[in-house]
Design an enzyme around this catalytic site. Structure first.
Site, mmCIF file in Angstrom:
data_model
loop_
_atom_site.group_PDB
_atom_site.id
_atom_site.type_symbol
_atom_site.label_atom_id
_atom_site.label_comp_id
_atom_site.label_asym_id
_atom_site.label_seq_id
_atom_site.Cartn_x
_atom_site.Cartn_y
_atom_site.Cartn_z
ATOM 1 N N HIS A 81 0.862 -1.186 0.000
ATOM 2 C CA HIS A 81 0.000 0.000 0.000
ATOM 3 C C HIS A 81 0.896 1.232 0.000
ATOM 4 O O HIS A 81 1.864 1.308 0.748
ATOM 5 C CB HIS A 81 -0.926 0.010 1.214
ATOM 6 C CG HIS A 81 -1.874 1.172 1.209
ATOM 7 N ND1 HIS A 81 -2.953 1.248 0.355
ATOM 8 C CD2 HIS A 81 -1.893 2.323 1.921
ATOM 9 C CE1 HIS A 81 -3.590 2.384 0.552
ATOM 10 N NE2 HIS A 81 -2.970 3.065 1.499
ATOM 11 N N GLY A 115 -6.939 3.418 1.697
ATOM 12 C CA GLY A 115 -7.800 3.540 0.520
ATOM 13 C C GLY A 115 -7.127 4.165 -0.680
ATOM 14 O O GLY A 115 -5.898 4.178 -0.783
ATOM 15 N N LEU A 136 -10.181 -3.589 4.221
ATOM 16 C CA LEU A 136 -9.259 -2.938 3.285
ATOM 17 C C LEU A 136 -8.074 -2.269 4.000
ATOM 18 O O LEU A 136 -8.266 -1.445 4.907
ATOM 19 C CB LEU A 136 -10.031 -1.879 2.474
ATOM 20 C CG LEU A 136 -9.208 -1.173 1.376
ATOM 21 C CD1 LEU A 136 -8.823 -2.136 0.273
ATOM 22 C CD2 LEU A 136 -9.992 0.006 0.807
ATOM 23 N N ASP A 137 -6.859 -2.605 3.574
ATOM 24 C CA ASP A 137 -5.631 -1.972 4.080
ATOM 25 C C ASP A 137 -5.473 -2.097 5.588
ATOM 26 O O ASP A 137 -4.788 -1.291 6.226
ATOM 27 C CB ASP A 137 -5.578 -0.481 3.697
ATOM 28 C CG ASP A 137 -5.548 -0.292 2.187
ATOM 29 O OD1 ASP A 137 -5.049 -1.200 1.494
ATOM 30 O OD2 ASP A 137 -6.024 0.743 1.699
ATOM 31 N N ALA A 138 -6.095 -3.094 6.175
ATOM 32 C CA ALA A 138 -6.059 -3.228 7.635
ATOM 33 C C ALA A 138 -5.392 -4.526 8.085
ATOM 34 O O ALA A 138 -5.408 -4.870 9.257
ATOM 35 C CB ALA A 138 -7.461 -3.131 8.207
#
Lengths: 284, 284, 284, 284
Positions: free
Chosen positions: C192, C201, C227-229
């Site tokens: 990311h 995001g 998401l992205d976690a």
């Protein structure tokens, strides 16, 4: 000899640099530093300029007046002008943590910071001995829900009576109210113990630990109405790993906090910071 | 529209900035970037300036001629002027290591580097397939004690016939001779796999391992007659520990080398580098 | 000689290390690496151990069976055991950005990564020439709203038929669905382009620019439903300033992204990563 | 409860870890930390282990005696064993610079360092007020060519009479003689204001400025007979540019020096450092 530092910003257009440098030249000034920045998205021009005037008859007030009448008007500039003769006055707000306070006062004592520190304000008594050992007046102004308004009034009186130029929150564990913020716009420097905008608010090291980040940070910023959302002046980071407990993060963080905050103070003191659009231009 | 980048340096004195910015103004130029530096020890003034000329009748040759007759003469400037119309030509020298080559060609392919790469020269055949896959001519010019002079002559012929502007030694494992250095002064960029001036010469990772350093580095510099002693363009470092073997240092170092070298190439291409006194001024 | 890597975690209690090292000793193993970690908050014990067995009659299957019957049972361990004989299989998912792909394939080609790459999947055709130049099969599987389920089925078939061990999303610009995540738990590595948890995001560089941060970052993590976690494997950062446009941030970010992703792949390949509680233990 | 920290090194061979962990187990110890390192070049094994003994009848002296008779003999170990009950005694040597002194005493005062500081020695009187404000005895022992031997005798007497365990040279601007070094082998921690081995000796910032490096550093190391060549404990670096004067480098360097020195002190205090071959193993 008089030395001035000039900060301006205005809508970008052709001829600003030539006009300003010419103006300085016409007043027998020697430009010793010039740096400029254009924000192309906003079409905004920024400049920081240092100039020396060896002419004995040079008057900064006349210079300012003429600058205002001509260039400021032509280019619709926002501007600030500082003479190196005037030493700024800084107020320190602390609570119980001493690492930032020691770092700032150590530098102050060694002559690293060109500043006066007329007093230290704290909502706790714990750090009074440190203030004493550096011979700086210490005002204990407790803050509770009930006394908050009253306490702020006391703070404001002290700030006004000493003609304080800017405030440093050296791990001051209270939220500063709008009265102070409005009276000191972009003049209250805070240190937040995370890499903003990650981990806004209380207990950022606990949140960092929980999220399992591999790098922690500290952020110094000007205080605005929105919590931890003001213009960022300086940030730094340090590597961590799964072996670090929350206490380890806090200890490592202290080293970041004190260096980042002191760097931000130096940038502010050296007139290197311009604020616009909730961001900063940091000149070199 | 024509865009020029101007680099100058001269003895520091009053009025240089005003004179230059005025000169640009008089030619209907709009200054879009100005940065300056004064070396107070050497009393030397440096400036980098970008200007746009929208006037259709603007001629860079006339501009240069007049600039030379007036300002260059008055201030005894050393200067260079670049038009954004002309794409520089870069020659790559490699041996057997491929990490810097991949990194440069990857960026080249993506359009990140505004440059032409007319050919790659190597003293080994190993990397020819990579050159082929990027459709860049590859010249295998072996270098031995006996053939060194001859090899250099071949290299020089290629460099001249393609009108090469600068050379990048992307882990080229040969010492470049004075003939090349004199023909390309401050135009040969090398990557040395240590944090110079620590560990000059061969096998720096072995020396770093033996010394037990906690941080390793890489340094990109212009090649001069003295080995690994030329003006430093860019450096970076990475943490290591006792757990790292020499092979680990070499692997970690590769990541430093490729990023540092590519950054140095970009700084050179963007005309951000000025050399004096065996040091560099790197404009922002 | 057989070399195994053993990863275990269980409730912390007295005697685990002694029991495990004894067990290895009894099987004529020589421990060449041991590292352990205790999460005191969770009271959980983690260990990574490498051991060599020179005995020709050593059978990893028998060893596993006995390990399971005895230690795993006693300590209620979660465990994984890897033999160095087996080379893992990695699938690459890409879209249009090539910098991570070049970086991974460059390392793969140089033998830096002990892995097989049976194929590359992309929802765009753009990077096929790169796959071709490295002789790796390239499957173009377009993804639209309507074809998403179908596309995933194709992806899963390829992954299964090649017995893929883990997936790397090398700037794959699609959200991976729960079907893939469930089939490859903690086995899908994403990069990311921000310093998570800041700027989750889309368009993190735009957000970083807007917020005026002084440092940008990149984060490699395992993909989870949120998401992205997912658990963070590796992060790195780079300094930026007001002079950098969004495009500059994107360019600087590319260098972070490729190094961070490749480091995460190496940590995963070397069995250095253990996941628990949505965090990682990264052994040295 | 007794907690011990055990550091050992010996020739690497099979069975060391199992033997030691068994030995601890047999004495009802619970291992709470184990880390090991093998230097494959030197075929040397290193281990750091922390163990807790809850048994009331546990005697560290008996434990030591038996450990010596059995494991130390079998594996020909070099070893050290520390009980957490005993607080180490540290002597500070300073001259005129105060930044490292402030940093150490600030941490000491906040309880960050588990150490006693019986006194500060200085060859100048300048920093006496700081020692006073922290209530630490300050001995002014001037050092000139003629008085050097005499001064060292005084220093040694103080060190012996207070049973000092280790010495920290917090920017002490004198070369320590062999008498002290021999009495405190790997127990004198120095901070050198450069990224060693670059810029050994006096005025490293001047040399860094002259060489035009883009990164400066600080190095903390144990003092050995050869100047600035002892085992490195910790290093850190900071970016600089052509805009920084020598004074700027010195100011930036101060921040590095104090953090690096304090980190080295903490590593030493936490028994994380092992020295061999003029290098250090730093356990996590």
């Amino acid at each position: 000899m008089t030395k001035i530092t000039l900060l301006i910003y205005c809508k970008d257009r052709s001829g600003i640099i030539a006009s300003v440098t010419n103006f300085i030249s016409q007043h027998q000034g020697n430009i010793v530093y010039i740096d400029q920045h254009v924000d192309r998205e906003q079409n905004t021009f920024f400049m920081r300029l240092e100039s020396e005037f060896e002419n004995e008859s040079f008057s900064i007030d006349e210079f300012k007046t003429e600058f205002k009448k001509t260039l400021v008007k032509t280019f619709e500039m926002k501007w600030r002008m500082y003479s190196s003769d005037i030493k700024p006055k800084m107020a320190l707000f602390v609570s119980k943590y001493d690492h930032c306070l020691y770092d700032i006062l150590g530098r102050y004592n060694s002559g690293e910071l060109y500043v006066d520190i007329p007093f230290i304000i704290s909502n706790h008594k714990d750090l009074k001995p440190i203030a004493d050992s550096f011979n700086i007046p210490f005002y204990h102004i407790p803050v509770t829900k009930d006394t908050k308004v009253n306490a702020e009034t006391q703070q404001l009186e002290l700030l006004r009576s000493h003609k304080i130029n800017f405030i440093v929150l050296a791990r001051y564990m209270q939220i500063v109210s709008s009265r102070l913020i409005e009276e000191f716009p972009n003049k209250i420097i805070n240190i937040h113990h995370s890499f903003l905008p990650a981990f806004v608010g209380a207990k950022p090291y606990h949140s960092a630990y929980k999220r399992g980040v591999k790098i922690i940070g500290a952020t110094s910023h000007y205080v605005t109405a929105e919590l931890d959302a003001g213009p960022i002046i300086e940030q730094d980071v340090a590597r961590v790993s799964h072996t670090h407990s929350i206490e380890d993060l806090i200890a490592k963080g202290r080293d970041l906090e004190k260096i980042v905050l002191s760097n931000a103070i130096k940038l502010h003191l050296n007139r290197k910071v311009m604020v616009y659009n909730n961001k900063t231009v940091i000149f070199s």
